[in-house]
Motif scaffolding. Structure first.
Motif, PDB file in Angstrom:
ATOM      1  N   ALA A   9       3.144   2.356   1.113  1.00 33.41           N
ATOM      2  CA  ALA A   9       4.463   2.288   1.756  1.00 33.41           C
ATOM      3  C   ALA A   9       4.366   1.709   3.163  1.00 33.41           C
ATOM      4  N   GLU A  10       3.341   2.131   3.896  1.00 38.01           N
ATOM      5  CA  GLU A  10       3.156   1.601   5.263  1.00 38.01           C
ATOM      6  C   GLU A  10       2.972   0.089   5.230  1.00 38.01           C
ATOM      7  N   ILE A  11       2.146  -0.368   4.302  1.00 37.88           N
ATOM      8  CA  ILE A  11       1.839  -1.802   4.244  1.00 37.88           C
ATOM      9  C   ILE A  11       3.069  -2.582   3.775  1.00 37.88           C
ATOM     10  N   LEU A  12       3.790  -2.058   2.808  1.00 36.51           N
ATOM     11  CA  LEU A  12       5.025  -2.746   2.375  1.00 36.51           C
ATOM     12  C   LEU A  12       6.029  -2.835   3.517  1.00 36.51           C
ATOM     13  N   GLN A  13       6.067  -1.800   4.337  1.00 35.46           N
ATOM     14  CA  GLN A  13       6.987  -1.837   5.486  1.00 35.46           C
ATOM     15  C   GLN A  13       6.592  -2.940   6.469  1.00 35.46           C
ATOM     16  N   GLU A  17       8.874  -6.378   7.342  1.00 34.32           N
ATOM     17  CA  GLU A  17       9.259  -6.793   8.698  1.00 34.32           C
ATOM     18  C   GLU A  17       8.914  -8.258   8.968  1.00 34.32           C
ATOM     19  N   GLN A  18       7.999  -8.822   8.184  1.00 39.11           N
ATOM     20  CA  GLN A  18       7.611 -10.231   8.378  1.00 39.11           C
ATOM     21  C   GLN A  18       8.467 -11.199   7.570  1.00 39.11           C
ATOM     22  N   VAL A  19       9.275 -10.666   6.648  1.00 40.99           N
ATOM     23  CA  VAL A  19      10.071 -11.550   5.779  1.00 40.99           C
ATOM     24  C   VAL A  19      11.200 -12.188   6.579  1.00 40.99           C
TER      25      VAL A  19
END
Ligand code: MG
Ligand code: MG
Length: 238
Positions: A9-13, A17-19
């Protein structure tokens, strides 16, 4: 599994944010890999059945299992990012579909319905229920708004393996399949199409696209059946 889920979840967040317009899915893939290394976790998909990347990146009419590439995302796109990792012998697996800049209201609705259908499925992951209660709840929510559920790909058990039994289709009648018990862990993952439910796999052997070229969205959580009901493991601690 809580540790694995939280890291996913942390990494997906971080990826979310980079999209933005101009970013490539290859850059997102590199970032995901760096973030795994930082946590001493191993990407779950890279090398799985020969899959060559850390994330599955599936924009627009891509349903699942797309390859990251150097093509910049464009305002109005949607991008499904599916990501998993293993740490201390346990897997986490989750997917989000993210708008690129501003998207059309109809596209926003697709994302909302897909996310809602995941929540409806998760709500049925309770001790004493049946596996197909999850499937039925997802399908009912999706079709209530006139969208369609992809049949060819399914959710799954997860734990010491990325994909364990049982398979969890996103359609079906309630009250069938194994009884759910406290301690079971599942990845529930509706894939929802605007148009026809049909999908086909491209010549790369992986990328699934809608047959009619219309949009598709995908959300996924790894969850546990607990004494207190369903617990979402792929969520960031608040
Ligand atoms: Mg996944
Ligand atoms: Mg999965």
């Amino acid at each position: 599994m809580r540790t694995a889920g939280r890291m996913v979840a942390e990494i997906l967040q971080i990826l979310r944010e980079q999209v933005r317009p101009g970013v490539t899915t290859f850059e997102l893939d590199q970032l995901a890999e760096e973030q795994c290394q930082k946590r001493k976790a191993r990407p779950a998909f890279k090398g799985y059945g020969g899959f060559p990347y850390t994330i599955c990146a599936s924009p627009n009419d891509r349903v699942v299992h797309g390859f990251p590439n150097q093509q910049p995302l464009v305002e109005g796109d949607i991008i499904s990012i599916d990501f998993g990792l293993i740490i201390d012998g346990f897997y986490g697996d989750s997917a989000i579909t993210v708008p690129v800049g501003r998207i059309a209201p109809k596209t926003e609705e697709l994302l909302k319905v897909t996310q809602d259908s995941l929540a409806c499925g998760i709500a049925k992951a309770v001790h004493g229920g049946h596996l197909s209660d999850i499937s039925h709840a997802v399908q009912t929510r999706v079709e209530a708004d006139g969208y369609s559920v992809v049949r060819e790909f399914v959710g799954h058990g997860i734990g010491r393996q990325l994909h364990e039994d049982p398979q969890i289709p996103n359609y079906g009648i309630a009250g069938r399949g194994p009884k759910l018990k406290v301690g079971m862990t599942f990845a529930i993952e509706p894939m929802v199409n605007v148009g026809d439910p049909g999908v086909k796999v491209l010549n790369d052997g992986w990328t699934a696209v809608t047959v009619d070229g219309q949009l598709s969205a995908h959300f996924e959580h790894t969850i546990a059946v607990t004494d207190n009901g369903p617990e979402i493991l792929t969520c960031v601690e608040s």
